[in-house]
Structures are given as structure tokens and as C-alpha cells.
Design an enzyme around this catalytic site. Structure first.
Site, PDB file in Angstrom:
ATOM      1  N   HIS A 473       0.826  -1.209   0.000  1.00  0.00           N
ATOM      2  CA  HIS A 473       0.000   0.000   0.000  1.00  0.00           C
ATOM      3  C   HIS A 473       0.864   1.264   0.000  1.00  0.00           C
ATOM      4  O   HIS A 473       0.688   2.155  -0.838  1.00  0.00           O
ATOM      5  CB  HIS A 473      -0.919  -0.006   1.228  1.00  0.00           C
ATOM      6  CG  HIS A 473      -1.754   1.225   1.384  1.00  0.00           C
ATOM      7  ND1 HIS A 473      -3.061   1.306   0.982  1.00  0.00           N
ATOM      8  CD2 HIS A 473      -1.456   2.450   1.887  1.00  0.00           C
ATOM      9  CE1 HIS A 473      -3.539   2.508   1.226  1.00  0.00           C
ATOM     10  NE2 HIS A 473      -2.578   3.232   1.780  1.00  0.00           N
ATOM     11  N   GLU A 474       1.775   1.334   0.961  1.00  0.00           N
ATOM     12  CA  GLU A 474       2.603   2.547   1.057  1.00  0.00           C
ATOM     13  C   GLU A 474       3.498   2.708  -0.163  1.00  0.00           C
ATOM     14  O   GLU A 474       3.791   3.827  -0.586  1.00  0.00           O
ATOM     15  CB  GLU A 474       3.430   2.514   2.349  1.00  0.00           C
ATOM     16  CG  GLU A 474       2.605   2.585   3.622  1.00  0.00           C
ATOM     17  CD  GLU A 474       1.685   3.789   3.682  1.00  0.00           C
ATOM     18  OE1 GLU A 474       2.019   4.849   3.093  1.00  0.00           O
ATOM     19  OE2 GLU A 474       0.616   3.685   4.303  1.00  0.00           O
ATOM     20  N   HIS A 477       1.787   4.655  -2.805  1.00  0.00           N
ATOM     21  CA  HIS A 477       1.968   6.105  -2.640  1.00  0.00           C
ATOM     22  C   HIS A 477       3.333   6.536  -3.188  1.00  0.00           C
ATOM     23  O   HIS A 477       3.451   7.588  -3.842  1.00  0.00           O
ATOM     24  CB  HIS A 477       1.893   6.486  -1.162  1.00  0.00           C
ATOM     25  CG  HIS A 477       0.526   6.491  -0.571  1.00  0.00           C
ATOM     26  ND1 HIS A 477      -0.514   7.226  -1.085  1.00  0.00           N
ATOM     27  CD2 HIS A 477       0.025   5.851   0.525  1.00  0.00           C
ATOM     28  CE1 HIS A 477      -1.592   7.047  -0.333  1.00  0.00           C
ATOM     29  NE2 HIS A 477      -1.291   6.213   0.637  1.00  0.00           N
ATOM     30  N   HIS A 480       3.298   6.847  -6.866  1.00  0.00           N
ATOM     31  CA  HIS A 480       2.597   8.074  -7.246  1.00  0.00           C
ATOM     32  C   HIS A 480       3.562   9.264  -7.159  1.00  0.00           C
ATOM     33  O   HIS A 480       3.621  10.114  -8.063  1.00  0.00           O
ATOM     34  CB  HIS A 480       1.401   8.278  -6.318  1.00  0.00           C
ATOM     35  CG  HIS A 480       0.357   9.197  -6.843  1.00  0.00           C
ATOM     36  ND1 HIS A 480      -0.795   9.496  -6.137  1.00  0.00           N
ATOM     37  CD2 HIS A 480       0.260   9.906  -8.003  1.00  0.00           C
ATOM     38  CE1 HIS A 480      -1.543  10.322  -6.843  1.00  0.00           C
ATOM     39  NE2 HIS A 480      -0.922  10.601  -7.975  1.00  0.00           N
TER      40      HIS A 480
END
Length: 686
Positions: A473-474, A477, A480
Site C-alpha cells: 500500500h505505502e 503512494h 505516485h
């Protein structure tokens, strides 16, 4: 121009690649002088814009505005990376002193009447200007954000607004400091290792090491996680041990001592409500959502109510199954919050023949990183990673990797800070140290922080499945932040609407169980055998298992956030009891089961009282609508392919904040997102 202290490494160009701060040379005493100079430099840059005699244009107003504040950005990014991940007492003191100074400076820029007049003038002539789409959107966003911040208020109103913002900056810093201190103070010490029956050998050794680090010669210390529960609750066989950990977790910020967060959060709520009214909004939730994709709090409430009833229903069904097992115990008892995880694992083992704790030997951290997280990114986007031990992090645990595009060109740096420590705030997060910008000629430097317990020296780090999920998940980020390719710093990296920012990270979780990725990283630490196929099948079959609990605890926290921040200024003025307010709010949405506590109670709800998610914690489920719809697209389109990765990178991740996020989503998906995939994923469509 004032004289600059060239001996301060924060005030000189970094000698390291990608402008990575040289943390080997930076000392705590460098930060405040660097901020003082950076504030002054930014004020001079703003003054230069506002004193131009010529009529406002995009070139003489917006472009120099985007060039301004570079030193402040660099100093702030270097400092706040440290203050969240290695907040020593000295760093905490600096952050407390800095908070009102930063708030005052931000207001001085955002509320600058002449700057606002010039931007408004350019905005009023937008249709007459020959601007690129990114240029046009830059004008629209600066005008909207300054208006939203209060630049259009009269001077008396601005004075009160500045006073409120300064006080809020101090309060949110205090909330975070109190929470960190109380989390450390309430860590649970066990004197008898038999109380930890059920934990793996590495977990017990980590607890012994944590105790030794605190000066406890004979004992085992279990540190607390940010959320209400704890990963160990699923393994500990001793019911009293489970109860002690849960009680300590829920007590944070509620005791009558220096770390009591109840008066802090009440004042935060009061001031946010007053500020919203001053700015022309009914509540803080109304103020926040007006500049998010949701548009208004009613849309948020509608989604939360739509999901809460089926989630609570599913949780009751799950609880009945747990209770049946508790009734079969030699000494039957009623399932309580501290029992849920333990008996959930028993039910999971009975129904799906899965022992979650027994999976850990297949999730060795280094292999998860290189053959899971990195490999999925390489397969999908063509990027590669080379570790750079020659480059310093801000703490000895931090590792630095250089990232390259498929064509071999340099992309940026990725920093990983995996382990928990007393100076690190709870949870997991991504932040940028350097943001990409064509205007400034900068490339991205991003950081991932997790809070994995560090095992004893020489012992491998074995992750839980939840920690593997958090890792992917991290890293979503981080991708991105690495991929956003924009001209203006304002749009760099993850600078998108709050209720959109979780979408790319949630999509990245889909690769955890993608067959070729799973086969590469989920291999036994001793035998190198892959995770057995029948286990993978059972994990897939149990995808919606315990989703009643998981969805309910999340929705409860989201609703609690909305409840606090939907108060009008008049309602927020009363000195209400925090526990009673929580109970009333959770009863209103039907999520008040004692066995399913909210993921965060108010006094340790860092996301909303010291982070950037106030009135915005709903963002995770809001973004998950897009995420679930996107996962279906990937599966329908061939999955883990470069063509799919390039489309997702170019049309969505790569645009950063340079266009409306829902427009970017439509460009990628070809239509608006549909909610049905989310309902199916969470078992809410029955």
C-alpha cells in the site's frame, strides 16, 4: 539580501544526488535558523511579485509564485521527515517552537491581499489567455485555494483567522507529542514469558530486545500500534495478556496526566468549527469536503450510511461464529474486543484451514521488498532499483535506493524506513523530501515509513500478512510520488485531493496475490518452498472473511471523524465529554458494538487531530470505489503487463495533481467508477 550562514548545510545546495539532504551534516541546531532564513527569503519573493507595476499576467504572477519558496520547501521537507520518524526530545522542542511560526508564515502568503488580487485578475481573464491545460488549472487551483483559505476576508476577519490557525498548529503538534509519549508510557511489560504463549520466537526475542532498550533487565515489552488493536492479539493464547494490551491501547490520551488529549482535541474541534463559520461554511466538514471530490458532507454521510448497515450485519454474523467457539472453551465466556482477533484466527483455521501466524516464515521482509514490492513495479512499469548504501538517511535504519526507468534513465530516489522505535510516530506513511518539477529542474525523492518490530540481531524480519499489505500500500503512494511528471511544484507527486490520494496506493495492493509475484516473494525462510497452492486458494476463498469487522471498525472511525467535524461553531463550544460523544455518534450509525471498537478512538485518532485527514478519513473507502473498479479493469485487460502499467502511469499516476482527478480517472478508465466491485469485495452486496 541578508547574509546566509554558509556553514548551515540546510542553507547550501546539497552535495548529494537528487538534492537528497546530507543528514550526516545536519544537526538539530541547524533547523530553526534555516527556517528563519527560508521564511525571510520566501517573503522577499512574494513581495517581488506583489510590487510589480505591470498588470497581472500568468508570466509575472503565477510563474514566479511557483518558483518562490523553494528554500522553505527544502528545509521543511528535510525537517518534517525527521520529526515524524525520529522525534527525539530535541526535535520535539523544535517542532513545538516551529508550529506557530509556520502557521503564521503560511497565512502571510495565503492571505496576502495584493497577491490574491493579482491571481484573481488573471483568473477573471482565463478565457482570453492562451494557456496550456496545466497552466489554466494552476490559475484555477491557486484562486480556489486562496479563496478557500480566506484571502477574500476583511482585515479583522483575517486577524482572527491567523490567530486560530496559529493556535491550531500548536494544538495539533501537542496532540501528536502527547500520543507518542503516552504510546511509549503505556507499552505493556510482561514479567513472565509464558504470558506470551502463542507468539513466534522472533516476536518474543523482539519483545525482550525492546525491554532491554528501555533498561528493563528481565522482562518483555510489547509496544503499541497506532490503531486500536494489535497484531499480536491474533496469536496470544493468554486472555489476560490480550486484555492488558487492548486496555493499554484504548487508554492512550485519556488519563489525567500531561498526555491527556481530551482537552486538546476539544479545543481543536472548537477552533475548526469557528474557522469554518468565519469562512462562510456550516461546519469544518462542510469546509473540507467543499474542495474535495466528494463536494459536500452529505455525499460522505450517504456513502457511510449505505455501507454501515450491511457491515454491522456481517459483523454480528461473524461474532456469533466467534461466540460459538468461546462457548466451547473449558470455561466459556462472552467474546470481548480483545478476543476478536484470536478467535477470528481460530475460525479462519477451522473454516479455511489457514493459520495466519504460521504464514510469517513465507513473508521475510527483504524478499517481500525485492521479489514482491519491487518486482511488481518492474513487471508493470519497467522500473528498476539499485541500493545506494553510500547515500545517508536520517536514521541508521533508513535504506536508500536509486530508481531507474525502463530505458535506463534516472527517475529518483526511494528511501525505506521499516522498523518501529520510540521516536517514530505510529502507523505507516509516505512523504516526499524532494518533489519533481520541470520548472525547478528537480527529480523526486520519496520515503516509506512502516512500524515493523525489529527482531534481535541475526534474526530475520518476518512480516504478518497485514504488514505485507501495508508495505504494498505505502509503496503505491511512493510510485505516485515517483511517477508524477509536472511542470509546477504545486501539482507534484501526491498533491491531489485528499479523497483521491489513497486510490493509487490501494490499487497497488492487488499485486500481493498475483500468481507470479506471490510465487517470487512468498517463499519459506528455511526451505525456500513457495507458499503452497492450497494455502493460496484458501486465502483467496477467505478474501471477504472478517470483512464485517474490518469494514465496521473503519466506518466507525470515519463516522466519528464526521461527527466531530460536523458540529457547528455553537455546538462545538460546549465542553462535551469525549467518551459520551463517541458513544452517541457510533449509536447513531449503528456501529456501537462493544466487541467491535472503532479503529481509532478520538484521543489517539492522529489522522484527524494531528495529521491531514480532518473530516477526510472517509477518503479510504471513497477511494476504494475507484480502486475496486480499477482492479477489475486490470484483470479484464490482462493484468500485470507493461501496456497496462504504462496506461495507468501515463494517464493517472503521471499527471500528479495537474488535472481534476476524476477527469484523470475517466481518461484512464473510459467512464466513471462503479460501486458494485467494492460491494462485492467487502461482502456487502448480499
Amino acid at each position: 539580501m541578508t547574509d546566509v550562514d554558509v556553514s548551515n548545510p540546510l542553507l547550501a545546495a546539497s552535495p548529494l544526488p537528487y538534492q537528497l539532504p546530507d543528514y550526516r551534516a545536519i544537526r538539530p541546531e541547524h533547523y530553526l535558523p534555516a527556517f528563519t532564513e527560508a521564511f525571510a527569503a520566501h517573503r522577499r519573493e512574494i513581495d517581488a511579485i506583489t510590487t510589480v507595476a505591470a498588470a497581472p499576467t500568468f508570466e509575472n504572477t503565477l510563474v514566479p509564485l511557483e518558483r518562490s519558496g523553494e528554500l522553505l520547501h527544502d528545509v521543511a521537507s528535510a525537517f518534517y521527515t525527521v520529526s515524524s520518524a525520529d522525534a527525539t526530545p530535541e526535535i520535539q522542542e523544535i517542532e513545538e517552537a516551529l508550529a506557530p511560526l509556520m502557521a503564521a508564515h503560511t497565512d502571510a502568503v495565503q492571505l496576502n491581499a495584493e497577491l490574491y488580487r493579482r491571481i484573481a485578475s488573471v483568473h477573471s481573464h482565463l478565457d482570453d489567455l492562451s494557456l496550456t491545460p496545466e497552466d489554466r488549472y494552476l490559475v484555477e487551483r491557486h484562486y480556489r485555494e486562496m479563496t478557500h483559505a480566506g484571502a477574500g476576508l476583511d482585515e479583522a476577519q483575517k486577524a482572527r483567522l491567523t490567530e486560530i490557525n496559529g493556535r491550531l498548529s500548536t494544538l495539533t503538534t501537542t496532540f501528536e507529542k502527547n500520543l507518542l509519549n503516552d504510546t511509549n508510557d503505556l507499552a505493556v511489560v510482561f514479567d513472565d514469558v509464558t504470558e506470551l504463549d502463542g507468539l513466534a520466537e522472533g516476536e518474543i526475542s523482539a519483545a525482550a530486545r525492546a525491554a532491554a532498550d528501555r533498561g528493563i533487565a528481565s522482562g518483555w515489552l510489547i509496544s503499541l500500534t497506532l490503531f486500536t488493536g494489535h497484531p499480536y492479539l491474533g496469536s496470544l493464547r493468554n486472555r489476560d495478556a490480550r486484555a492488558r494490551i487492548m486496555a493499554a491501547s484504548r487508554a492512550r490520551g485519556t488519563r489525567d496526566n500531561a498526555n491527556d488529549n481530551r482537552p486538546v482535541l476539544r479545543e481543536i474541534v472548537r477552533l475548526r468549527a469557528e474557522r469554518a463559520e468565519l469562512l462562510g461554511y456550516r461546519s469544518h466538514a462542510d469546509y473540507v469536503t467543499s474542495d474535495e471530490t466528494a463536494g459536500n458532507p452529505e455525499a460522505v454521510r450517504e456513502l457511510l450510511f449505505r455501507l454501515s448497515a450491511p457491515a454491522a450485519r456481517n459483523a454480528r454474523t461473524e461474532q456469533a461464529a466467534l461466540q460459538a467457539m468461546a462457548d466451547a472453551e473449558p470455561e466459556p465466556f462472552t467474546i470481548e474486543a480483545h478476543d476478536w482477533a484470536y478467535f477470528t484466527e481460530k475460525v479462519r483455521a477451522a473454516e479455511y484451514d489457514i493459520d495466519a501466524a504460521a504464514l510469517r516464515p513465507w513473508f521475510e521482509a527483504e524478499r517481500v521488498l525485492r521479489d514482491g514490492v519491487f518486482r511488481a513495479a518492474t513487471e508493470l512499469y519497467g522500473i528498476t532499483f539499485t541500493e545506494r548504501p553510500d547515500l545517508p538517511g536520517y536514521h541508521p535504519d533508513v535504506r536508500v535506493f536509486e530508481v531507474f526507468n525502463a530505458d535506463g534513465s534516472a527517475l529518483g530516489l526511494y528511501l525505506l524506513d521499516l522498523y518501529t522505535r520510540d521516536t517514530k510516530r505510529g502507523g505507516a506513511w509516505m512523504n516526499s523530501i524532494v518533489s519533481q518539477s520541470r520548472l525547478r529542474g528537480t527529480a523526486p525523492v520519496v520515503v516509506n515509513n512502516l512500524n515493523v518490530v525489529k527482531p534481535a540481531t541475526g534474526t530475520p524480519t518476518l512480516l504478518t500478512l497485514d504488514e505485507v499489505t501495508t508495505f504494498f500500500h505505502e509503496f503505491g503512494h511512493a510510485l505516485h510520488g515517483l511517477f508524477a511528471t509536472v511542470t509546477y511544484p504545486h501539482f507534484a507527486g501526491t498533491n491531489v485531493f485528499r479523497d483521491f490520494v489513497e486510490f493509487p496506493s490501494q490499487v497497488n495492493e492487488m499485486w500481493i496475490f498475483w500468481p507470479e509475484i506471490l510465487a517470487a516473494y512468498a517463499r519459506h525462510i528455511e526451505t525456500d518452498e513457495p507458499l503452497p497452492a492450497h494455502v493460496v486458494e484458501r486465502l483467496s476463498a477467505s478474501e471477504s472473511f472478517n470483512q464485517g469487522f474490518a469494514t465496521s471498525e473503519y466506518l466507525a472511525a470515519s463516522w466519528l471523524d464526521q461527527a466531530w467535524h460536523s458540529l457547528s461553531a455553537a455546538d462545538a463550544a460546549s465542553d462535551r465529554d469525549v467518551a459520551a460523544f463517541e458513544a452517541s455518534a457510533l449509536a447513531e450509525i449503528g456501529l456501537d458494538s462493544p466487541a467491535v471498537p472503532t479503529r481509532y478512538s478520538s484521543t489517539y485518532f492522529a489522522h484527524i487531530f494531528s495529521g491531514g485527514y480532518s473530516a477526510g478519513y472517509y477518503s479510504y473507502i471513497w477511494s476504494e470505489v475507484l480502486d475496486a473498479d480499477t482492479v477489475e479493469w486490470f484483470r479484464e485487460s490482462g493484468g500485470l503487463t507493461r501496456a497496462n502499467g504504462d496506461r495507468f502511469r501515463d494517464r493517472l499516476l503521471g499527471v500528479g495533481g495537474s488535472k481534476d482527478p476524476l477527469d484523470a480517472y475517466r481518461d484512464f478508465r473510459g467512464r466513471d467508477a462503479e460501486i458494485a466491485p467494492l460491494l462485492r469485495r467487502r461482502g456487502l452486496d448480499g
